[in-house]
Scaffold this motif. Structure first.
Motif, PDB file in Angstrom:
ATOM      1  N   LEU A 234      37.308 -46.168  -4.492  1.00 25.10           N
ATOM      2  CA  LEU A 234      37.698 -46.568  -5.845  1.00 25.10           C
ATOM      3  C   LEU A 234      38.384 -45.426  -6.587  1.00 25.10           C
ATOM      4  CD1 LEU A 234      34.525 -48.601  -6.919  1.00 25.10           C
ATOM      5  CD2 LEU A 234      36.790 -49.501  -6.379  1.00 25.10           C
ATOM      6  N   SER A 235      37.904 -44.204  -6.395  1.00 25.41           N
ATOM      7  CA  SER A 235      38.539 -43.056  -7.035  1.00 25.41           C
ATOM      8  C   SER A 235      39.981 -42.912  -6.572  1.00 25.41           C
ATOM      9  CB  SER A 235      37.760 -41.770  -6.726  1.00 25.41           C
ATOM     10  OG  SER A 235      36.460 -41.835  -7.262  1.00 25.41           O
ATOM     11  N   ALA A 236      40.201 -43.048  -5.269  1.00 24.56           N
ATOM     12  CA  ALA A 236      41.547 -42.941  -4.723  1.00 24.56           C
ATOM     13  C   ALA A 236      42.453 -44.054  -5.257  1.00 24.56           C
ATOM     14  CB  ALA A 236      41.501 -42.993  -3.192  1.00 24.56           C
ATOM     15  N   ILE A 237      41.910 -45.255  -5.407  1.00 21.22           N
ATOM     16  CA  ILE A 237      42.677 -46.387  -5.918  1.00 21.22           C
ATOM     17  C   ILE A 237      43.093 -46.149  -7.375  1.00 21.22           C
ATOM     18  CG2 ILE A 237      42.579 -48.827  -6.561  1.00 21.22           C
ATOM     19  CD1 ILE A 237      40.844 -49.277  -4.090  1.00 21.22           C
ATOM     20  N   PHE A 238      42.133 -45.742  -8.201  1.00 19.25           N
ATOM     21  CA  PHE A 238      42.412 -45.507  -9.618  1.00 19.25           C
ATOM     22  C   PHE A 238      43.423 -44.375  -9.808  1.00 19.25           C
ATOM     23  CE2 PHE A 238      38.060 -47.433 -10.491  1.00 19.25           C
ATOM     24  CZ  PHE A 238      38.599 -48.636 -10.914  1.00 19.25           C
ATOM     25  N   ILE A 239      43.270 -43.313  -9.028  1.00 19.85           N
ATOM     26  CA  ILE A 239      44.210 -42.197  -9.121  1.00 19.85           C
ATOM     27  C   ILE A 239      45.595 -42.630  -8.652  1.00 19.85           C
ATOM     28  CG2 ILE A 239      44.734 -39.861  -8.289  1.00 19.85           C
ATOM     29  CD1 ILE A 239      41.686 -39.442  -8.028  1.00 19.85           C
ATOM     30  N   GLY A 240      45.617 -43.437  -7.599  1.00 21.15           N
ATOM     31  CA  GLY A 240      46.887 -43.962  -7.106  1.00 21.15           C
ATOM     32  C   GLY A 240      47.634 -44.786  -8.147  1.00 21.15           C
ATOM     33  N   GLU A 241      46.869 -45.596  -8.910  1.00 20.28           N
ATOM     34  CA  GLU A 241      47.480 -46.397  -9.967  1.00 20.28           C
ATOM     35  C   GLU A 241      48.052 -45.514 -11.070  1.00 20.28           C
ATOM     36  OE1 GLU A 241      44.435 -49.007 -11.290  1.00 20.28           O
ATOM     37  OE2 GLU A 241      44.646 -50.403  -9.605  1.00 20.28           O
ATOM     38  N   ALA A 242      47.406 -44.379 -11.323  1.00 17.11           N
ATOM     39  CA  ALA A 242      47.856 -43.497 -12.395  1.00 17.11           C
ATOM     40  C   ALA A 242      49.169 -42.788 -12.058  1.00 17.11           C
ATOM     41  CB  ALA A 242      46.795 -42.451 -12.706  1.00 17.11           C
ATOM     42  N   VAL A 243      49.455 -42.599 -10.787  1.00 14.50           N
ATOM     43  CA  VAL A 243      50.653 -41.860 -10.397  1.00 14.50           C
ATOM     44  C   VAL A 243      51.786 -42.783  -9.964  1.00 14.50           C
ATOM     45  CG1 VAL A 243      49.280 -39.870  -9.694  1.00 14.50           C
ATOM     46  CG2 VAL A 243      49.905 -41.591  -7.990  1.00 14.50           C
ATOM     47  N   GLU A 244      51.549 -44.093  -9.969  1.00 12.34           N
ATOM     48  CA  GLU A 244      52.611 -45.024  -9.563  1.00 12.34           C
ATOM     49  C   GLU A 244      53.719 -45.069 -10.607  1.00 12.34           C
ATOM     50  OE1 GLU A 244      50.838 -48.808  -8.921  1.00 12.34           O
ATOM     51  OE2 GLU A 244      50.058 -48.306  -6.937  1.00 12.34           O
TER      52      GLU A 244
END
Length: 244
Positions: A234-244
């Motif tokens: 979940l951390s990786a997913i949320f961080i991924g959304e922030a940098v998209e």
């Protein structure tokens, strides 16, 4: 005579049932949710703090030992401990690889968080209260991930680019603020539920011989591994959304 024996047996059974499934269980749940505070250098703190310090110490010592005694002996063809370590590093690097230039920072953070969750939950097998049975620990991890999310978002898009996310759709303010609460309460609920289940099993007198030893080990190991994996994912997913 038979009537008296039957009455005595009924009373004994009712009292035993009440002791096993009544007050004992409620007391176990109460103790699991609201434990007695312990002394820590003059301060009264949640006993989960000891598990947090223990997990931190184990990770730090392991890192020092691996860096000094293990890594210098690495070979071109890995095997044993080297194979395990390279597999773990490769897995977390792969998890963070879509984050591009943030990967070198996010990978180690996710790995450390996952290992800490796993170790401090497994501490329950030693009779130590899990660190994440305290909502304070869960909130600390949720806020840490929230900080990492915004740090990576600002690093990738800049202040103006990050602000556009909220100006274009104000609802994103609410969804982003809900992230640390979501991570914290999900982690707290999962770890606490497993802890309570084990305490309930131990409180039932008819199951207090062999079953708790099996149930506690299986439940604790399962929660330690699955919660570490879910938090990292979940951390990786949320961080991924922030940098998209």
């Amino acid at each position: 005579m038979l009537t008296m024996l039957a009455s005595a047996f009924t009373d004994f059974f009712a009292e035993s049932y009440k002791e096993a499934f009544g007050g004992g269980m409620s007391e176990a749940v109460q103790e699991a949710i609201d434990p007695e505070l312990v002394d820590f250098f003059g301060l009264k703190v949640n006993p989960s703090l000891y598990s947090a310090f223990l997990g931190t110490a184990v990770i730090l010592i392991a890192c020092v030992v691996i860096r000094i005694f293990v890594i210098p002996k690495f070979k071109k063809q890995p095997k044993g401990l080297q194979l395990l370590l390279e597999g773990l590093v490769g897995y977390f690097d792969k998890t963070a690889s879509p984050l591009k230039k943030q990967a070198s920072f996010v990978g180690p953070y996710i790995a450390t968080a996952a290992i800490f969750i796993c170790l401090t939950t497994l501490a329950e097998l030693l009779g130590i209260r899990p660190a994440f049975a305290s909502i304070n620990t869960c909130l600390a991890f949720g806020l840490s991930t929230f900080f990492v999310i915004n740090y990576c978002g600002l690093r990738e898009k800049g202040l103006f680019g990050r602000a556009k996310r909220y100006l274009g759709n104000p609802i994103n303010i609410i969804t982003d603020l809900a992230v640390p609460l979501s991570l914290s309460f999900r982690l707290f609920g999962a770890i606490m539920s497993g802890f309570i289940i084990v305490e309930l099993v131990y409180s039932v007198i008819y199951l207090s011989f062999v079953v708790p030893a099996v149930v506690s080990v299986i439940t604790t190991i399962f929660h330690a591994l699955i919660q570490s994996f879910l938090f990292a994912t979940l951390s990786a997913i949320f961080i991924g959304e922030a940098v998209e």
